[in-house]
Design a protein around this motif. Sequence first.
Motif, PDB file in Angstrom:
ATOM      1  N   CYS A 147      -2.806  -8.874  -5.002  1.00 60.30           N
ATOM      2  CA  CYS A 147      -2.639  -8.542  -3.956  1.00 60.30           C
ATOM      3  C   CYS A 147      -1.949  -8.774  -3.154  1.00 60.30           C
ATOM      4  O   CYS A 147      -1.733  -7.672  -1.817  1.00 60.30           O
ATOM      5  CB  CYS A 147      -3.494 -10.044  -3.080  1.00 60.30           C
ATOM      6  SG  CYS A 147      -4.638  -9.984  -1.871  1.00 60.30           S
ATOM      7  N   GLY A 203      -8.144  -7.378  -4.926  1.00 61.83           N
ATOM      8  CA  GLY A 203      -6.565  -8.949  -4.828  1.00 61.83           C
ATOM      9  C   GLY A 203      -7.241 -10.145  -4.500  1.00 61.83           C
ATOM     10  O   GLY A 203      -7.148 -11.205  -4.383  1.00 61.83           O
ATOM     11  N   ARG A 204      -8.750  -9.966  -4.081  1.00 62.49           N
ATOM     12  CA  ARG A 204      -8.706 -10.790  -2.497  1.00 62.49           C
ATOM     13  C   ARG A 204     -10.592 -11.340  -3.396  1.00 62.49           C
ATOM     14  O   ARG A 204     -10.552 -12.459  -3.066  1.00 62.49           O
ATOM     15  CB  ARG A 204      -9.280  -9.967  -1.233  1.00 62.49           C
ATOM     16  CG  ARG A 204      -8.547 -10.180  -0.087  1.00 62.49           C
ATOM     17  CD  ARG A 204      -8.739  -9.116   0.648  1.00 62.49           C
ATOM     18  NE  ARG A 204      -7.489  -9.490   1.689  1.00 62.49           N
ATOM     19  CZ  ARG A 204      -6.731  -8.898   1.766  1.00 62.49           C
ATOM     20  NH1 ARG A 204      -6.220  -7.971   0.600  1.00 62.49           N
ATOM     21  NH2 ARG A 204      -5.789  -8.706   2.974  1.00 62.49           N
ATOM     22  N   ASN A 217      -2.987 -12.774  -7.832  1.00 62.63           N
ATOM     23  CA  ASN A 217      -1.962 -12.986  -6.540  1.00 62.63           C
ATOM     24  C   ASN A 217      -0.996 -11.405  -6.081  1.00 62.63           C
ATOM     25  O   ASN A 217      -0.934 -10.849  -5.187  1.00 62.63           O
ATOM     26  CB  ASN A 217      -1.692 -14.549  -5.743  1.00 62.63           C
ATOM     27  CG  ASN A 217      -2.286 -15.457  -5.360  1.00 62.63           C
ATOM     28  OD1 ASN A 217      -2.902 -15.031  -5.366  1.00 62.63           O
ATOM     29  ND2 ASN A 217      -1.827 -16.545  -5.816  1.00 62.63           N
ATOM     30  N   GLU A 270      -6.593  -4.505  -2.623  1.00 67.51           N
ATOM     31  CA  GLU A 270      -7.025  -5.708  -1.708  1.00 67.51           C
ATOM     32  C   GLU A 270      -8.080  -5.617  -1.784  1.00 67.51           C
ATOM     33  O   GLU A 270      -8.435  -6.854  -1.431  1.00 67.51           O
ATOM     34  CB  GLU A 270      -7.116  -4.357  -0.676  1.00 67.51           C
ATOM     35  CG  GLU A 270      -7.479  -3.918  -0.402  1.00 67.51           C
ATOM     36  CD  GLU A 270      -7.110  -1.616  -0.372  1.00 67.51           C
ATOM     37  OE1 GLU A 270      -6.829  -1.714  -1.526  1.00 67.51           O
ATOM     38  OE2 GLU A 270      -8.298  -1.683   0.300  1.00 67.51           O
ATOM     39  N   ASP A 276      -0.949  -5.781   0.086  1.00 66.74           N
ATOM     40  CA  ASP A 276      -0.790  -5.735   1.042  1.00 66.74           C
ATOM     41  C   ASP A 276       0.145  -5.626   1.841  1.00 66.74           C
ATOM     42  O   ASP A 276       0.507  -4.981   3.025  1.00 66.74           O
ATOM     43  CB  ASP A 276      -1.664  -7.621   1.281  1.00 66.74           C
ATOM     44  CG  ASP A 276      -2.355  -7.808   1.632  1.00 66.74           C
ATOM     45  OD1 ASP A 276      -3.878  -7.055   1.182  1.00 66.74           O
ATOM     46  OD2 ASP A 276      -3.240  -8.885   1.607  1.00 66.74           O
ATOM     47  N   HIS A 302      -0.784 -15.965   1.626  1.00 65.17           N
ATOM     48  CA  HIS A 302       0.413 -15.175   0.908  1.00 65.17           C
ATOM     49  C   HIS A 302       2.000 -15.473   0.873  1.00 65.17           C
ATOM     50  O   HIS A 302       1.781 -17.109   1.836  1.00 65.17           O
ATOM     51  CB  HIS A 302       1.071 -14.014   1.465  1.00 65.17           C
ATOM     52  CG  HIS A 302      -0.229 -12.933   1.214  1.00 65.17           C
ATOM     53  ND1 HIS A 302      -0.913 -12.789  -0.184  1.00 65.17           N
ATOM     54  CD2 HIS A 302      -0.910 -11.812   2.511  1.00 65.17           C
ATOM     55  CE1 HIS A 302      -1.653 -11.616   0.021  1.00 65.17           C
ATOM     56  NE2 HIS A 302      -1.009 -11.086   1.231  1.00 65.17           N
TER      57      HIS A 302
END
Length: 490
Positions: A130, A103-104, A127, A100, A134, A33
């Motif tokens: 995510c 976002g991956r 990003n 989640e 997160d 991140h």
Amino acid sequence: MGKATGFMEYKREVPADRLPLERINDWKEFHLHLSEDKQMIQGARCMDCGIPFCHSGILINGAASGCPINNVIPEWNDLIYKGLWEEALKRLLKTNNFPEFTGRVCPAPCEGACTVGINDPQVTIKNNECNIIDRAFANGLIKPAPPTSRTGKTVAVVGSGPAGLACADQLNKLGHTVTVYERADRIGGLLMYGIPNMKIDKEEVVQRRVNLMAEEGIEFITSTEVGKDCSSEELLEKHDALVLCGGATKPRDLPVEGREFSGIHFAMDFLGANTKSLLDGKETPDFISAKNKNVVIIGGGDTGTDCVATSLRHGAKSITQLEIMPMAPLERASDNPWPQWPKIYKMDYGQEEAAAVFGKDPRSFCITTKKFASDTSGQVKEVHTIDVNWEKDAQGRFIPKEIPGTEKVIAADLVILAMGFLGPDDLLLNDLGIERDARSNAKADYGSFKTNTPKVFTAGDMRRGQSLVVWAINEGRGAAAACDQFLMTI
Ligand SMILES: Cc1cc2nc3c(=O)[nH]c(=O)nc-3n(C[C@H](O)[C@H](O)[C@H](O)COP(=O)(O)OP(=O)(O)OC[C@H]3O[C@@H](n4cnc5c(N)ncnc54)[C@H](O)[C@@H]3O)c2cc1C
Ligand code: SF4
């Protein structure tokens, strides 16, 4: 709009991935991140367009343009820029049950349709997404929220991939009592036993969400194949409705000479057994090792890439990836303009890792397999190939034409077939007498998600064919809405 001139002032910045030579020594996620400050600045690059193509979610030439679940992207980009992370989360959860996951693993068709992307690098939408979720998990903002009342109606969802999970989540939120049946020993579908751990962690990300849903009242029944371990008729009697989300993982085979030799496997057998072995903490009996082997992966798509990355982590001696299609251009071709999904050459994570180990992209393009050869024990030893040219036939269709004199022999101890999928398994659909479409998928109109069998709906890859996690979420949500409408009339 957070900052009117943000897109002119700030450059696109994505977090550095873990270095290829470091990350191939483990199975941990490789994306990192950005710091909070830097991610906020990325939010400022959004232009808050009058017509935000990024959230349109339409199909152009069969590929998604914009976000298929219509995430209200400009709104949360603005909120991120202002540091209002909790507000951004509320907006995001209105359209996406599992940011989640997307976002991956989402290929981000939103970014292909971002207006900044016309003449500058696009906004880091994926990003940003995510980061919002997160941070929310890290700050304890995601808590079980069971419905306050129940309708008394019950639904069985068959299959626990992203379509089944999104459907179950939506129906449960509406107060219906939901049971999810899954033939595998763990919940998650291809999120669990398809996409490898380094792209999405099974315990920390997938299971975390499953646990939350269980706490919200959804019942999960694993190791139960509907149509075999429990009859679908029984399920129909027991529940007010059924939603079939069984996926479409019947693999495409390669019926050439020598296909029967040992050492030739389908990608899903290789990837699934690998993840199960990791999670169980020991090699399962069907585990397929690439250690010290010359590995040839047939198929240059995303599944093939996952096989490259998995083989590297086993310690393969060499890796070759064969792709029959030509290499994509480095920039958008004139017939692939914005806001279409950009069909351009990219080194994905697996190819990057292979290049770091072996010095080059493992892919060969415009090449097809003629036959396999074996040693005296029937173990595959070679893949025989020939190059092709894509030429138009009399009907104007592009077909691969072999180029004489380009025959090659590639050493192979392990061959992995990753050439796509043909449709859903027959057992469940036959058991319920579900009609199929021309591609053998479960037949149901998009929007109604209703099959020909009363009380039975279908969604995800089982209905649309092998696709993307984000489309599965879209369909799961849509089927839940259709099913709810039906339930409230009975
Ligand atoms: C190797 C691989 C990598 C991929 N990588 C990506 C990626 O990076 N990004 C992306 O967006 N998409 C990716 N995809 C595609 C994506 O995973 C799928 O489109 C998505 O998972 C489809 O969701 P689904 O819920 O429809 O089906 P699935 O995820 O396939 O889930 C279906 C579930 O139904 C269960 N089931 C089937 N029949 C029965 C039965 N009779 N009884 C009980 N259970 C049953 C199956 O065991 C399975 O768990 C990938 C696919 C593969 C194969
Ligand atoms: S779900 Fe995919 S397409 Fe939608 S905003 Fe997220 S990354 Fe983009």
